[in-house]
Design an enzyme around this catalytic site. Structure first.
Site, mmCIF file in Angstrom:
data_model
loop_
_atom_site.group_PDB
_atom_site.id
_atom_site.type_symbol
_atom_site.label_atom_id
_atom_site.label_comp_id
_atom_site.label_asym_id
_atom_site.label_seq_id
_atom_site.Cartn_x
_atom_site.Cartn_y
_atom_site.Cartn_z
ATOM 1 N N GLU A 10 6.708 -1.767 -13.884
ATOM 2 C CA GLU A 10 7.640 -1.515 -12.774
ATOM 3 C C GLU A 10 8.557 -2.713 -12.531
ATOM 4 O O GLU A 10 8.309 -3.816 -13.031
ATOM 5 C CB GLU A 10 6.857 -1.176 -11.510
ATOM 6 C CG GLU A 10 5.920 -2.296 -11.061
ATOM 7 C CD GLU A 10 5.709 -2.324 -9.571
ATOM 8 O OE1 GLU A 10 6.703 -2.321 -8.822
ATOM 9 O OE2 GLU A 10 4.539 -2.375 -9.146
ATOM 10 N N LYS A 36 -3.709 -3.469 -2.573
ATOM 11 C CA LYS A 36 -3.582 -4.809 -1.992
ATOM 12 C C LYS A 36 -4.448 -4.927 -0.745
ATOM 13 O O LYS A 36 -4.510 -4.006 0.061
ATOM 14 C CB LYS A 36 -2.118 -5.107 -1.660
ATOM 15 C CG LYS A 36 -1.224 -5.069 -2.884
ATOM 16 C CD LYS A 36 0.215 -5.359 -2.507
ATOM 17 C CE LYS A 36 1.158 -4.944 -3.591
ATOM 18 N NZ LYS A 36 1.385 -3.488 -3.646
HETATM 19 N N1 PSU Z 1 2.096 -4.825 -7.198
HETATM 20 C C1 PSU Z 1 2.314 -6.153 -6.992
HETATM 21 N N2 PSU Z 1 3.365 -6.500 -6.187
HETATM 22 C C2 PSU Z 1 4.222 -5.547 -5.636
HETATM 23 C C3 PSU Z 1 3.991 -4.170 -5.873
HETATM 24 C C4 PSU Z 1 2.907 -3.861 -6.657
HETATM 25 O O1 PSU Z 1 1.550 -7.002 -7.482
HETATM 26 O O2 PSU Z 1 5.180 -5.918 -4.942
HETATM 27 C C5 PSU Z 1 4.924 -3.118 -5.245
HETATM 28 C C6 PSU Z 1 4.872 -1.794 -6.020
HETATM 29 O O3 PSU Z 1 6.188 -1.494 -6.420
HETATM 30 C C7 PSU Z 1 4.360 -0.768 -5.017
HETATM 31 C C8 PSU Z 1 4.923 -1.328 -3.733
HETATM 32 O O4 PSU Z 1 4.791 0.535 -5.310
HETATM 33 O O5 PSU Z 1 4.609 -2.738 -3.890
HETATM 34 C C9 PSU Z 1 4.307 -0.688 -2.518
HETATM 35 O O6 PSU Z 1 5.288 -0.626 -1.505
HETATM 36 P P1 PSU Z 1 5.042 0.294 -0.203
HETATM 37 O O7 PSU Z 1 3.812 -0.271 0.454
HETATM 38 O O8 PSU Z 1 6.293 0.074 0.646
HETATM 39 O O9 PSU Z 1 4.892 1.701 -0.652
#
Ligand code: PSU
Ligand code: MN
Length: 304
Positions: free
Chosen positions: A25, A159
């Site tokens: 990604e 996370k």
């Molecule tokens: N994994 C990481 N760092 C990130 C992400 C994933 O180590 O920044 C990103 C991914 O793109 C994931 C997003 O889809 O964080 C989640 O964002 P949200 O909580 O707004 O859906």
């Protein structure tokens, strides 16, 4: 009319050869890491996929094209850019149609990978149910995407800034297989352990590939979440991180941060509050996921 996909030459060749490919990604580059560590991380992840015998395909939206595989200059542009959109399922088409530049989250990368015929995608951690979601309703679109789009996603769990028990509950409701790799517990991104049992456990890439194939045979929509624990040498104990997470969350609330900005804000504050420790750990876990993703893609490329 077909989707406006644009393949990097190396990825086009790998597709023609039936060689293993791992999707990566770009939101992690534009919104997940500061510059210049994001460029270094992106290069290391691609190198790790190659070293493990697969071809990397980093995905982003540029100039009306859904790019499957980026050049070094394109990665640099995403890493440095200030007005890069963070794209999920809801905004992918609008960004493509307008010709703007956008980085794909887990959800949007899954959609792109599937359109490109790529079955495996490696990242850091998926989005999930945020703490306080019972009032904020902040639940990442990544979870629903996992139930809709047949891509196997390798992440280090969700996370630890998230509500992990609720995230597992939603994944169960949506029928997403959550597979811990090599341990019984669901990992917590920066730490190996979350004290939560994972619904499934697998110990070999071939098992994950076989279950990916079986889902296709059953015509089940949706993918698999492979939760690969961070290597022991790189982990940060959760009791060390918990107060820092609480502080970052308090600051986010006080500053009125909401919507798409929540995750990037919390990650950036944790990098600062931990003096860079979470950044080092984040790099280590992404590399570890890239390696496992390449192994799963290799197993899938072989005739069962
Ligand atoms: N994994 C990481 N760092 C990130 C992400 C994933 O180590 O920044 C990103 C991914 O793109 C994931 C997003 O889809 O964080 C989640 O964002 P949200 O909580 O707004 O859906
Ligand atoms: Mn959100």
């Amino acid at each position: 009319m077909s989707a406006p996909l644009s393949f990097a030459p190396e990825v086009a060749q790998a597709r023609a050869d039936g060689a293993p490919i791992v999707a990566l990604e770009s939101t992690i580059i534009s919104h997940g890491f500061p510059y210049p560590q994001n460029v270094e991380m992106a290069a290391k992840v691609e190198a790790e996929v190659r070293a493990a015998g697969a071809i990397p395909a980093t995905i982003a939206v540029m100039g009306g094209h859904l790019k499957i595989g980026l050049s070094e200059a394109e990665v640099e542009a995403l890493a440095k850019g200030r007005d890069i959109a963070k794209l999920s399922r809801a905004d992918l088409a609008a960004c493509l149609a307008s010709g703007a530049t956008g980085a794909t989250t887990v959800a949007a990368t899954m959609i792109a990978a599937h359109l490109a015929g790529i079955a495996v995608f490696a990242t850091g951690g998926i989005g999930g149910v945020h703490k306080g979601a019972e009032t904020s309703f902040d639940i990442s679109a990544d979870l629903r995407e996992l139930s809709e789009t047949p891509v196997t996603v390798v992440a280090a769990g969700a996370k630890a800034i998230l509500d992990l028990p609720k995230t597992l509950e939603v994944l169960e409701t949506l029928g997403v297989p959550v597979i811990a790799y090599g341990q019984d517990e669901f990992p917590a991104f920066w730490s190996q352990s979350s004290d939560l049992a994972a619904p499934l456990r697998m110990d070999r890439p071939e098992q994950i590939a076989a279950s990916h194939r079986m889902r296709a045979q059953l015509a089940l929509p949706g993918g698999q979440l492979v939760a690969n624990p961070i290597p022991a040498a790189a982990e940060i104990p959760s009791d060390h991180l918990a107060p820092l997470i609480a502080q970052a969350q308090g600051e986010a609330a006080a500053a009125g941060i909401h919507g798409k900005s929540v995750t990037p804000f919390l990650l950036q504050r944790l990098f600062e509050l931990s003096q860079g420790r979470t950044l080092e750990a984040n790099i280590a876990l992404v590399l570890n996921n890239a390696r496992l993703g390449a192994q799963i893609a290799t197993a899938l490329a072989q005739t069962p």
